[in-house]
Design a protein around this motif. Structure first.
Motif, PDB file in Angstrom:
ATOM      1  N   PRO A   1       0.839  -1.218   0.000  1.00  0.00           N
ATOM      2  CA  PRO A   1       0.000   0.000   0.000  1.00  0.00           C
ATOM      3  C   PRO A   1       0.865   1.257   0.000  1.00  0.00           C
ATOM      4  CG  PRO A   1       0.095  -0.953   2.185  1.00  0.00           C
ATOM      5  CD  PRO A   1       0.842  -1.892   1.295  1.00  0.00           C
ATOM      6  N   LEU A   2       0.220   2.345  -0.266  1.00  0.00           N
ATOM      7  CA  LEU A   2       0.902   3.639  -0.212  1.00  0.00           C
ATOM      8  C   LEU A   2       0.824   4.174   1.211  1.00  0.00           C
ATOM      9  CD1 LEU A   2      -0.477   5.481  -3.322  1.00  0.00           C
ATOM     10  CD2 LEU A   2       1.897   4.959  -2.884  1.00  0.00           C
TER      11      LEU A   2
ATOM     12  N   GLY B   1       9.363   8.678  -0.648  1.00  0.00           N
ATOM     13  CA  GLY B   1       8.311   8.024  -1.435  1.00  0.00           C
ATOM     14  C   GLY B   1       6.952   8.103  -0.765  1.00  0.00           C
TER      15      GLY B   1
ATOM     16  N   TYR C   1       1.163   8.226   8.799  1.00  0.00           N
ATOM     17  CA  TYR C   1       2.074   8.995   9.660  1.00  0.00           C
ATOM     18  C   TYR C   1       1.582  10.436   9.761  1.00  0.00           C
ATOM     19  CZ  TYR C   1       4.985   5.107   8.095  1.00  0.00           C
ATOM     20  OH  TYR C   1       5.449   3.862   7.780  1.00  0.00           O
TER      21      TYR C   1
ATOM     22  N   ARG D   1       7.672  15.199  -6.121  1.00  0.00           N
ATOM     23  CA  ARG D   1       7.663  13.762  -6.407  1.00  0.00           C
ATOM     24  C   ARG D   1       8.441  13.442  -7.696  1.00  0.00           C
ATOM     25  NH1 ARG D   1       8.972  10.149  -8.015  1.00  0.00           N
ATOM     26  NH2 ARG D   1       7.987   8.233  -8.653  1.00  0.00           N
TER      27      ARG D   1
ATOM     28  N   ILE E   1       9.469   2.336   6.968  1.00  0.00           N
ATOM     29  CA  ILE E   1       8.300   2.543   6.109  1.00  0.00           C
ATOM     30  C   ILE E   1       7.962   1.237   5.400  1.00  0.00           C
ATOM     31  CG2 ILE E   1       7.387   3.872   4.164  1.00  0.00           C
ATOM     32  CD1 ILE E   1       9.604   5.970   4.911  1.00  0.00           C
ATOM     33  N   HIS E   2       6.785   0.710   5.684  1.00  0.00           N
ATOM     34  CA  HIS E   2       6.341  -0.497   4.986  1.00  0.00           C
ATOM     35  C   HIS E   2       5.333  -0.103   3.916  1.00  0.00           C
ATOM     36  CE1 HIS E   2       8.489  -3.268   7.502  1.00  0.00           C
ATOM     37  NE2 HIS E   2       8.050  -2.624   8.559  1.00  0.00           N
ATOM     38  N   ALA E   3       5.805   0.645   2.995  1.00  0.00           N
ATOM     39  CA  ALA E   3       4.934   1.099   1.899  1.00  0.00           C
ATOM     40  C   ALA E   3       5.781   1.242   0.657  1.00  0.00           C
ATOM     41  CB  ALA E   3       4.294   2.428   2.255  1.00  0.00           C
ATOM     42  N   ARG E   4       5.117   1.167  -0.475  1.00  0.00           N
ATOM     43  CA  ARG E   4       5.887   1.304  -1.708  1.00  0.00           C
ATOM     44  C   ARG E   4       6.174   2.782  -2.004  1.00  0.00           C
ATOM     45  NH1 ARG E   4       0.721   0.503  -4.109  1.00  0.00           N
ATOM     46  NH2 ARG E   4       0.262   2.072  -5.674  1.00  0.00           N
ATOM     47  N   PHE E   5       7.205   2.991  -2.777  1.00  0.00           N
ATOM     48  CA  PHE E   5       7.603   4.343  -3.168  1.00  0.00           C
ATOM     49  C   PHE E   5       6.530   4.883  -4.107  1.00  0.00           C
ATOM     50  CE2 PHE E   5      10.145   7.655  -5.014  1.00  0.00           C
ATOM     51  CZ  PHE E   5      11.020   8.008  -4.002  1.00  0.00           C
ATOM     52  N   ALA E   6       5.916   5.971  -3.720  1.00  0.00           N
ATOM     53  CA  ALA E   6       4.780   6.504  -4.501  1.00  0.00           C
ATOM     54  C   ALA E   6       5.241   6.969  -5.879  1.00  0.00           C
ATOM     55  CB  ALA E   6       4.155   7.662  -3.755  1.00  0.00           C
ATOM     56  N   THR E   7       4.545   6.532  -6.898  1.00  0.00           N
ATOM     57  CA  THR E   7       4.858   7.000  -8.247  1.00  0.00           C
ATOM     58  C   THR E   7       4.144   8.334  -8.464  1.00  0.00           C
ATOM     59  OG1 THR E   7       2.964   5.856  -9.150  1.00  0.00           O
ATOM     60  CG2 THR E   7       5.049   4.638  -9.145  1.00  0.00           C
ATOM     61  N   LEU E   8       4.409   8.897  -9.623  1.00  0.00           N
ATOM     62  CA  LEU E   8       3.751  10.174  -9.943  1.00  0.00           C
ATOM     63  C   LEU E   8       2.229   9.985 -10.015  1.00  0.00           C
ATOM     64  CD1 LEU E   8       4.285  13.129 -10.750  1.00  0.00           C
ATOM     65  CD2 LEU E   8       4.194  12.374 -13.108  1.00  0.00           C
TER      66      LEU E   8
ATOM     67  N   ASP F   1       0.467   7.727  -8.448  1.00  0.00           N
ATOM     68  CA  ASP F   1      -0.039   7.539  -7.080  1.00  0.00           C
ATOM     69  C   ASP F   1      -0.231   8.885  -6.388  1.00  0.00           C
ATOM     70  OD1 ASP F   1       0.039   4.762  -7.234  1.00  0.00           O
ATOM     71  OD2 ASP F   1       2.123   4.668  -6.585  1.00  0.00           O
ATOM     72  N   THR F   2       0.789   9.718  -6.520  1.00  0.00           N
ATOM     73  CA  THR F   2       0.743  11.027  -5.856  1.00  0.00           C
ATOM     74  C   THR F   2      -0.417  11.864  -6.397  1.00  0.00           C
ATOM     75  OG1 THR F   2       3.139  10.899  -5.736  1.00  0.00           O
ATOM     76  CG2 THR F   2       2.165  13.021  -5.234  1.00  0.00           C
ATOM     77  N   ALA F   3      -0.536  11.869  -7.728  1.00  0.00           N
ATOM     78  CA  ALA F   3      -1.602  12.669  -8.343  1.00  0.00           C
ATOM     79  C   ALA F   3      -2.973  12.153  -7.912  1.00  0.00           C
ATOM     80  CB  ALA F   3      -1.458  12.636  -9.857  1.00  0.00           C
TER      81      ALA F   3
ATOM     82  N   THR G   1      -3.740  10.432  -5.193  1.00  0.00           N
ATOM     83  CA  THR G   1      -3.980  10.689  -3.768  1.00  0.00           C
ATOM     84  C   THR G   1      -4.384  12.146  -3.528  1.00  0.00           C
ATOM     85  OG1 THR G   1      -2.232   9.097  -3.328  1.00  0.00           O
ATOM     86  CG2 THR G   1      -2.955  10.416  -1.480  1.00  0.00           C
ATOM     87  N   LEU G   2      -3.721  13.035  -4.249  1.00  0.00           N
ATOM     88  CA  LEU G   2      -3.995  14.461  -4.037  1.00  0.00           C
ATOM     89  C   LEU G   2      -5.209  14.949  -4.827  1.00  0.00           C
ATOM     90  CD1 LEU G   2      -0.321  15.740  -4.194  1.00  0.00           C
ATOM     91  CD2 LEU G   2      -1.741  15.642  -2.164  1.00  0.00           C
ATOM     92  N   GLY G   3      -5.726  14.080  -5.676  1.00  0.00           N
ATOM     93  CA  GLY G   3      -6.914  14.452  -6.446  1.00  0.00           C
ATOM     94  C   GLY G   3      -6.597  15.368  -7.614  1.00  0.00           C
ATOM     95  N   VAL G   4      -5.393  15.225  -8.149  1.00  0.00           N
ATOM     96  CA  VAL G   4      -4.995  16.029  -9.314  1.00  0.00           C
ATOM     97  C   VAL G   4      -5.143  15.160 -10.565  1.00  0.00           C
ATOM     98  CG1 VAL G   4      -3.083  17.300 -10.390  1.00  0.00           C
ATOM     99  CG2 VAL G   4      -3.346  17.311  -7.917  1.00  0.00           C
TER     100      VAL G   4
END
Lengths: 263, 104
Positions: A7-8, A36, A64, A195, B5-12, B14-16, B18-21
């Motif tokens: 998960p993220l 990340g 977090y 990012r 951190i037990h999470a994957r490295f957020a890709t572009l 993923d980030t977009a 999550t942020l609703g972009v």
């Protein structure tokens, strides 16, 4: 069966929204992106009656949270008051950590040593991360709080991301039609720019690459192929460089006790 | 305290997300940033680089009046309103076709 992706993780960023804090805010975004993680803030939330609910939702959605309590001074505007938003949101995070079954970890950041024990003595016994109100200090303390699994960003890499973001800030702000970074759109755009820079500047660590290489068709698979009855008839599935010369490998393993001399 | 951190490295993406972009906007922003960076590398100041970016982005839009002074192809103002309205009302192709040479 294909392995499900990890998960993220989001980081709830609880910081003061004022001009003197701008550099540190960019430092937080850059540092968090270097790990990340996705920075989230109450800036994303449109103001309205249900604001508190949405802040709670945001905290619950994040794994977090980073709470910067360095702005405890009275502000210049009359009547002079301190800002209570940050300690209040820290309280919400602490409460959520206690009552929820999901994992939520919170960190407290301060600019001055021993001030937290005076301003918020309820947190006595909690190690606050002291960043000394510097960009480098923020990076250092983020490295002290988080350990990356795949990638281990260094201070220099974080600095590079920060530099990229600050260099491109005029175009981001112009695109958002604003002069401040504390708007929903500019915050999101900065996160995206950070990012993008993190993807270029923070490579996967060498140790992680080694693990991935080991996970590829390896020794055990090679032996199972060798031991199978129809090994002679089937072509070897291994074209990897490491196992192209099995005789060499056998010679190396011949010294191991109990190891068959011939396969 | 240090947390692994037990999470994957957020890709572009993923980030977009999550942020609703919208991804399209994120890509456009990155393209803009890249061209701004190249302008800055060429030695332009912040202001000049932003002006150059403005020029390039506005040149993609259809100009109201072309450089040689001729009127743009698309109609504007009352003419446009009238033309579009007429076409919309009729709602079908013209009945009269072009007369071929053979039938003349």
């Amino acid at each position: 069966m294909p392995k499900s992706p990890k998960p993220l993780a989001d980081v709830f960023l609880n910081i003061p929204y004022d001009k003197p804090f701008q550099n540190l805010c960019l430092a937080y975004i850059s540092g968090i992106s270097a790990f990340g993680l996705v920075p989230r803030a109450t800036l994303e939330i449109p103001s309205g009656a249900r604001r508190l609910d949405r802040i709670l939702q945001l905290i619950q959605a994040c794994q977090y949270s980073v709470h910067d309590l360095s702005r405890v001074e009275l502000d210049a505007k009359r009547p002079p008051t301190p800002r209570f938003n940050m300690p209040f949101e820290l309280g919400l995070s602490v409460a959520w950590t206690k009552i929820s079954s999901s994992e939520h970890t919170w960190f407290v950041y301060e600019s001055r040593i021993r001030r937290l024990s005076k301003s918020l003595s309820d947190l006595d016994g909690t190690d606050a991360h002291i960043h000394s109100a510097t960009v480098k200090g923020v990076f250092r303390e983020l490295c002290n709080a988080f350990v990356g699994e795949d990638r281990h960003p260094t201070i220099q890499q974080m600095r590079k991301i920060y530099q990229d973001v600050t260099d491109n800030l005029p175009v981001i702000l112009k695109q958002a039609g604003t002069h401040t970074i504390y708007t929903a759109r500019s915050f999101k755009d900065i996160c995206i720019a950070a990012r993008d820079s993190a993807g270029r500047n923070v490579p996967i660590s060498a140790a992680r690459k080694r693990v991935k290489r080991r996970a590829s068709p390896g020794l055990m698979q090679w032996f199972s192929h060798k031991l199978s009855e129809d090994a002679a008839s089937k072509p070897s599935p291994f074209k990897t460089r490491r196992f192209r010369h099995p005789q060499k490998l056998m010679r190396r393993l011949s010294g191991v006790e109990g190891w068959p001399t011939r396969l | 305290m240090r947390v692994k951190i037990h999470a994957r490295f957020a890709t572009l993406e993923d980030t977009a997300r999550t942020l609703g972009v919208p991804m399209r906007r994120a890509r456009r922003l990155l393209k803009l940033i890249a061209s701004y960076r190249s302008l800055k590398k060429a030695g332009l100041s912040d202001r000049k680089a932003l002006q150059e970016l403005d020029k390039t982005s506005s040149s993609r839009n259809v100009p109201a009046v072309s450089s040689n002074g001729s009127r743009p192809r698309s109609k504007s103002g009352p003419l446009k309103r009238k033309a579009t309205q007429q076409r919309f009302v009729s709602g079908k192709k013209r009945a009269r076709a072009k007369v071929s040479k053979a039938s003349r």
